[in-house]
Motif scaffolding. Structure first.
Motif, PDB file in Angstrom:
ATOM      1  N   TRP A 161     -39.132  91.376  23.540  1.00  0.00           N
ATOM      2  CA  TRP A 161     -38.090  92.409  23.481  1.00  0.00           C
ATOM      3  C   TRP A 161     -36.894  92.364  24.091  1.00  0.00           C
ATOM      4  O   TRP A 161     -36.049  93.456  24.373  1.00  0.00           O
ATOM      5  N   GLY A 162     -37.192  92.229  25.260  1.00  0.00           N
ATOM      6  CA  GLY A 162     -35.687  92.219  26.316  1.00  0.00           C
ATOM      7  C   GLY A 162     -36.494  93.939  26.989  1.00  0.00           C
ATOM      8  O   GLY A 162     -37.306  94.930  27.312  1.00  0.00           O
ATOM      9  N   GLU A 163     -35.693  93.817  28.348  1.00  0.00           N
ATOM     10  CA  GLU A 163     -35.513  94.359  29.437  1.00  0.00           C
ATOM     11  C   GLU A 163     -35.004  96.055  29.148  1.00  0.00           C
ATOM     12  O   GLU A 163     -33.984  95.870  28.225  1.00  0.00           O
ATOM     13  N   ASP A 164     -36.101  97.077  29.071  1.00  0.00           N
ATOM     14  CA  ASP A 164     -35.073  98.455  29.109  1.00  0.00           C
ATOM     15  C   ASP A 164     -34.840  99.044  30.417  1.00  0.00           C
ATOM     16  O   ASP A 164     -36.358  99.318  31.005  1.00  0.00           O
ATOM     17  N   GLU A 165     -33.881  99.203  30.608  1.00  0.00           N
ATOM     18  CA  GLU A 165     -33.666  99.339  31.871  1.00  0.00           C
ATOM     19  C   GLU A 165     -34.151 101.231  32.114  1.00  0.00           C
ATOM     20  O   GLU A 165     -34.682 100.970  33.724  1.00  0.00           O
ATOM     21  N   GLU A 166     -34.677 102.247  31.921  1.00  0.00           N
ATOM     22  CA  GLU A 166     -35.041 103.271  31.992  1.00  0.00           C
ATOM     23  C   GLU A 166     -36.689 103.063  33.025  1.00  0.00           C
ATOM     24  O   GLU A 166     -37.256 103.773  33.484  1.00  0.00           O
ATOM     25  N   ASN A 185     -38.429 102.882  35.929  1.00  0.00           N
ATOM     26  CA  ASN A 185     -40.136 103.635  36.261  1.00  0.00           C
ATOM     27  C   ASN A 185     -40.785 103.131  36.644  1.00  0.00           C
ATOM     28  O   ASN A 185     -41.642 103.437  37.144  1.00  0.00           O
ATOM     29  N   ALA A 186     -40.851 101.858  35.848  1.00  0.00           N
ATOM     30  CA  ALA A 186     -41.752 100.535  36.649  1.00  0.00           C
ATOM     31  C   ALA A 186     -42.205 101.020  38.570  1.00  0.00           C
ATOM     32  O   ALA A 186     -42.647 100.102  38.796  1.00  0.00           O
ATOM     33  N   ALA A 187     -40.012 100.583  38.407  1.00  0.00           N
ATOM     34  CA  ALA A 187     -40.747 100.177  39.734  1.00  0.00           C
ATOM     35  C   ALA A 187     -40.565 101.406  40.318  1.00  0.00           C
ATOM     36  O   ALA A 187     -41.056 101.489  42.023  1.00  0.00           O
ATOM     37  N   LEU A 188     -40.659 102.977  40.158  1.00  0.00           N
ATOM     38  CA  LEU A 188     -40.846 103.680  40.785  1.00  0.00           C
ATOM     39  C   LEU A 188     -42.312 103.941  41.248  1.00  0.00           C
ATOM     40  O   LEU A 188     -43.093 103.758  42.250  1.00  0.00           O
TER      41      LEU A 188
END
Length: 239
Positions: A207-212, A216-219
């Motif tokens: 479905w594509g990346e969600d920026e938020e 959060n995943a990176a953190l």
């Protein structure tokens, strides 16, 4: 110094061996936890890592930039005083472990989960002498009492510093098995984190990346890797 509102006043940061462990000195003053307990650590490696964080402070102490100090504080002020409760919280993840709940469809996702997660369950079965059950869908599956008891024993065998790391490794990944695997040298922390994200990465691919969500995943990834590093420091030899 107890520290989180401190403006830098010190010139030198050093490590000293004291009764009960290793301390960090700001000039001649020992660092203390927010609860004013001595910040004593089990190994020189951990103390040197904490000292590096304090040496890097330019103006005001920012806990967000001091993940090792933050976890040492938690180990002393929180985990040590409620060890059994924290250990139970961690062990309880075994009853609803991420690796045991598989997608019903599509088959490509089912296959991806099996490829990543089955070897980890196989490893856990060999390491701890008992196997967790796997199910498809979200309906709860009752895990063998003996399996949960053995995993709980493994959690309780940790030190207060190791348990602090394991709490984050398990909580961030959603899996007791993944968290325990992260404490073993034969596993790569980056790969384990990726295994914990199979469902989310699949959805993003569809479905594509969600920026938020990505931020959060990176953190969370960084926090997981920092927890893994803290485990290594917690398990280092005293000298």
């Amino acid at each position: 110094m107890s520290g989180w509102t401190v403006i830098r006043f010190w010139k030198a940061v050093t490590v000293a061996q004291e009764e009960g462990g290793y301390a960090v000195l700001l000039d001649a003053r020992s660092v203390r936890t927010p609860s004013k307990a001595p910040l004593l650590m089990p190994s020189r490696a951990m103390a040197e890592a904490v000292a590096a964080e304090w040496a890097a402070v330019e103006d005001k102490v920012d806990p967000r930039l001091m993940p090792i100090t933050r976890r040492v504080n938690a180990a002393i002020d929180k985990v040590a005083v409620q060890f059994d409760e924290v250990a139970q919280l961690v062990a309880d993840y075994g009853g609803s472990d991420l690796l045991c709940y598989r997608a019903e469809a599509p088959e490509a996702l089912v296959a991806a989960q099996a490829e990543a997660w089955d070897p980890l369950l196989d490893w856990a079965a060999e390491a701890y002498g008992t196997r967790l059950k796997v199910t498809r869908g979200v309906a709860p599956v009752a895990q063998p009492t003996e399996a949960l008891a053995r995993l709980a024993d493994e959690v309780r065998a940790t030190t207060q510093f190791q348990l602090t790391a394991l709490y984050d490794l398990v909580g961030l990944s959603g899996s007791l098995i993944l968290g325990l695997a992260a404490t073993r040298a034969e596993f790569d922390a980056e790969s384990l984190w990726a295994f914990s994200r199979i469902d989310e990465d699949w959805q993003a691919g569809q479905w594509g990346e969600d920026e938020e969500a990505s931020a959060n995943a990176a953190l969370k990834r960084m926090d997981f890797l920092q927890a893994h590093h803290f485990w290594e420091l917690s398990s280092a030899s005293p000298e």
